[in-house]
Write an enzyme that holds these catalytic residues in place. Structure first.
Site, PDB file in Angstrom:
ATOM      1  N   ARG A 184       0.829  -1.201   0.000  1.00 40.30           N
ATOM      2  CA  ARG A 184       0.000   0.000   0.000  1.00 40.30           C
ATOM      3  C   ARG A 184       0.869   1.260   0.000  1.00 40.30           C
ATOM      4  NH1 ARG A 184      -2.882  -3.396   3.657  1.00 40.30           N
ATOM      5  NH2 ARG A 184      -4.927  -3.929   2.857  1.00 40.30           N
ATOM      6  N   ASP A 191     -10.252  -4.392   8.667  1.00 38.33           N
ATOM      7  CA  ASP A 191      -9.379  -5.425   9.250  1.00 38.33           C
ATOM      8  C   ASP A 191     -10.020  -6.018  10.506  1.00 38.33           C
ATOM      9  OD1 ASP A 191      -6.656  -4.561   7.672  1.00 38.33           O
ATOM     10  OD2 ASP A 191      -7.850  -2.855   8.295  1.00 38.33           O
ATOM     11  N   ARG A 195     -12.517  -8.521   9.493  1.00 37.99           N
ATOM     12  CA  ARG A 195     -11.856  -9.768   9.062  1.00 37.99           C
ATOM     13  C   ARG A 195     -11.401 -10.569  10.286  1.00 37.99           C
ATOM     14  NH1 ARG A 195      -8.547  -6.472   4.403  1.00 37.99           N
ATOM     15  NH2 ARG A 195     -10.029  -6.851   2.714  1.00 37.99           N
ATOM     16  N   HIS A 239      -3.541   0.359   8.522  1.00 39.48           N
ATOM     17  CA  HIS A 239      -4.314  -0.521   7.636  1.00 39.48           C
ATOM     18  C   HIS A 239      -3.284  -1.031   6.629  1.00 39.48           C
ATOM     19  CE1 HIS A 239      -7.229  -2.135   4.895  1.00 39.48           C
ATOM     20  NE2 HIS A 239      -6.854  -1.308   3.927  1.00 39.48           N
TER      21      HIS A 239
HETATM   22  P1  NAD Z   1     -10.433   1.740  -8.871  1.00 35.00           P
HETATM   23  O1  NAD Z   1      -9.241   1.949  -9.771  1.00 35.00           O
HETATM   24  O2  NAD Z   1     -11.441   0.736  -9.256  1.00 35.00           O
HETATM   25  O3  NAD Z   1     -11.185   3.145  -8.662  1.00 35.00           O
HETATM   26  C1  NAD Z   1     -10.517   4.334  -8.405  1.00 35.00           C
HETATM   27  C2  NAD Z   1     -11.250   5.418  -9.179  1.00 35.00           C
HETATM   28  O4  NAD Z   1     -10.686   6.680  -8.825  1.00 35.00           O
HETATM   29  C3  NAD Z   1     -11.127   5.280 -10.695  1.00 35.00           C
HETATM   30  O5  NAD Z   1     -12.411   5.147 -11.260  1.00 35.00           O
HETATM   31  C4  NAD Z   1     -10.442   6.574 -11.121  1.00 35.00           C
HETATM   32  O6  NAD Z   1     -10.900   7.061 -12.371  1.00 35.00           O
HETATM   33  C5  NAD Z   1     -10.816   7.496  -9.967  1.00 35.00           C
HETATM   34  N1  NAD Z   1      -9.965   8.680  -9.838  1.00 35.00           N
HETATM   35  C6  NAD Z   1      -8.625   8.785  -9.979  1.00 35.00           C
HETATM   36  N2  NAD Z   1      -8.243  10.048  -9.737  1.00 35.00           N
HETATM   37  C7  NAD Z   1      -9.354  10.756  -9.435  1.00 35.00           C
HETATM   38  C8  NAD Z   1      -9.608  12.099  -9.083  1.00 35.00           C
HETATM   39  N3  NAD Z   1      -8.620  12.991  -9.004  1.00 35.00           N
HETATM   40  N4  NAD Z   1     -10.891  12.472  -8.826  1.00 35.00           N
HETATM   41  C9  NAD Z   1     -11.897  11.576  -8.913  1.00 35.00           C
HETATM   42  N5  NAD Z   1     -11.711  10.285  -9.239  1.00 35.00           N
HETATM   43  C10 NAD Z   1     -10.464   9.886  -9.506  1.00 35.00           C
HETATM   44  O7  NAD Z   1      -9.833   1.420  -7.421  1.00 35.00           O
HETATM   45  P2  NAD Z   1     -10.634   0.777  -6.189  1.00 35.00           P
HETATM   46  O8  NAD Z   1     -10.454  -0.686  -6.196  1.00 35.00           O
HETATM   47  O9  NAD Z   1     -11.983   1.365  -6.146  1.00 35.00           O
HETATM   48  O10 NAD Z   1      -9.772   1.353  -4.966  1.00 35.00           O
HETATM   49  C11 NAD Z   1      -9.793   2.749  -4.673  1.00 35.00           C
HETATM   50  C12 NAD Z   1      -8.823   3.063  -3.536  1.00 35.00           C
HETATM   51  O11 NAD Z   1      -9.317   2.484  -2.335  1.00 35.00           O
HETATM   52  C13 NAD Z   1      -7.419   2.489  -3.737  1.00 35.00           C
HETATM   53  O12 NAD Z   1      -6.446   3.401  -3.287  1.00 35.00           O
HETATM   54  C14 NAD Z   1      -7.429   1.241  -2.872  1.00 35.00           C
HETATM   55  O13 NAD Z   1      -6.134   0.827  -2.491  1.00 35.00           O
HETATM   56  C15 NAD Z   1      -8.267   1.744  -1.712  1.00 35.00           C
HETATM   57  N6  NAD Z   1      -8.860   0.734  -0.840  1.00 35.00           N
HETATM   58  C16 NAD Z   1      -8.901   1.011   0.484  1.00 35.00           C
HETATM   59  C17 NAD Z   1      -9.463   0.116   1.377  1.00 35.00           C
HETATM   60  C18 NAD Z   1      -9.501   0.452   2.841  1.00 35.00           C
HETATM   61  O14 NAD Z   1      -9.935  -0.354   3.683  1.00 35.00           O
HETATM   62  N7  NAD Z   1      -9.047   1.648   3.222  1.00 35.00           N
HETATM   63  C19 NAD Z   1      -9.981  -1.104   0.912  1.00 35.00           C
HETATM   64  C20 NAD Z   1      -9.961  -1.347  -0.456  1.00 35.00           C
HETATM   65  C21 NAD Z   1      -9.391  -0.426  -1.339  1.00 35.00           C
END
Ligand code: NAD
Length: 321
Positions: free
Chosen positions: A93, A153, A156, A180
């Protein structure tokens, strides 16, 4: 006019990808929001997601779902940021850091410029570092900018404990603290089954051999969960969507729920200059207060180590500017 007054619960989701859209779907079904607005730099994607979600309107409690603009931040109660690059198979991450820091700061600048009085929930990874940077960027009071932290987490962890112990997951109370990510800490000293501390429960149950090894395996399985899911299906979606629903629901309903969201620490657990998952009371104001649990000395050490890793990343971003 009366109709307008009823429309009070507006949630903006920035990033309509895998996580943002799954959360929006869960939120629509929950009936917790009156208005859900999705934003994404990928205009085709966000249009498609909103259209698809909207075709479910006959089956949700009443809700409006639309494609938004920056000025939707103005009257949003909660802005959930899932925008950014996502973790690739085998990528940590923290590797995402530089890229997502710039994206999140731009979004936060927009939110502040619109005079938002809402709460920001950062989800994009590395979530703890980005929450810290987002909080600094806003200069808002602590608690209004929070991260999803280790809420997922902890779910889980509870799931695996419930399988191991053969007890309904709703009767398992357990928390993962810290990052995380890889340095997270499973807080065994806070783990209870129906009010009974886990070690006491084990003595009475006597159902498994090698409890220490099992504890270590469970901790590792929680830590590795996202890696496995990403290898299998490319992204984590359903459980994170529900974890976000839990956090946003606590804000919208002013629940004062205890959730391990990521929040900048100001001396709690002896830590400063870092944001990480700690048990916090979450209400309409975001984080109201942090609960300082009486952790074992090993857990304290592990939490300090987790904080150091996050602080290094925060410094890394500062150095690169
Ligand atoms: P994804 O690629 O499917 O979606 C991300 C979206 O963000 C894309 O559609 C992209 O076009 C958009 N984007 C990029 N820059 C942007 C901006 N400036 N303004 C608006 N939209 C923008 O990714 P995902 O699987 O949905 O994951 C999103 C994020 O969440 C990742 O960083 C991932 O690691 C994180 N995540 C966090 C957790 C958690 O528990 N915190 C869990 C899962 C995923």
């Amino acid at each position: 006019m009366q109709n307008e007054q009823w429309k009070t619960r507006k949630v903006v989701v920035v990033g309509a990808g895998a996580v943002g859209s799954t959360f929006a779907y869960a939120l629509a079904q929950s009936g917790l929001a009156d208005e859900i607005v999705l934003l994404d730099v990928n205009h085709e994607l966000v249009k498609g997601q909103v259209l698809d979600l909207s075709h479910g309107l006959p089956y949700y409690p009443n809700v409006e779902i639309s494609v938004g603009e920056s000025d939707d931040y103005k009257d949003a109660h909660v802005v959930v940021i899932t925008a950014g690059a996502k973790q690739q198979s085998g990528q940590s991450r923290l590797d995402l850091l530089q890229r997502n820091a710039a994206i999140i700061e731009d979004i936060v600048d927009d939110i502040v410029a619109q005079g938002s009085e809402g709460i920001i929930v950062v989800v994009s990874n590395p979530v703890d570092v980005l929450t810290y940077l987002a909080h600094k960027r806003t200069s808002w009071e602590r608690g209004r900018v929070i991260g999803s932290g280790t809420v997922l987490d902890s779910a889980r962890f509870r799931y695996l404990l419930s399988k191991q112990c053969g007890v309904d997951v709703h009767n398992v109370h357990a928390y993962v603290l810290g990052e995380h990510g890889d340095s997270q800490v499973a807080a065994w000293s806070m783990t209870h089954l129906a009010g009974v501390p886990i070690n006491e429960y084990c003595e009475h149950c006597g159902g498994c051999d090698g409890w220490e090894q099992i504890q270590s395996d469970i901790g590792e399985a929680v830590r590795r969960s996202a890696y496995h899911i990403i290898e299998y299906k490319g992204a984590t979606t359903y459980a994170v969507g529900l974890a976000l629903l839990r956090i946003v629901g606590a804000i919208l309903r002013n629940e004062r729920s205890v959730l391990t969201v990521s929040v900048p620490l100001e001396g709690e657990y002896g830590l400063i200059n870092v944001s990480m998952g700690v048990p916090s009371i979450v209400s309409q104001n975001g984080v109201e207060s942090i609960i300082e649990a009486n952790l074992s000395s090993n857990e304290r050490e592990a939490l300090n180590a987790s904080a150091s890793i996050l602080q290094e990343s925060i410094e890394e971003v500062a150095r690169s500017r």
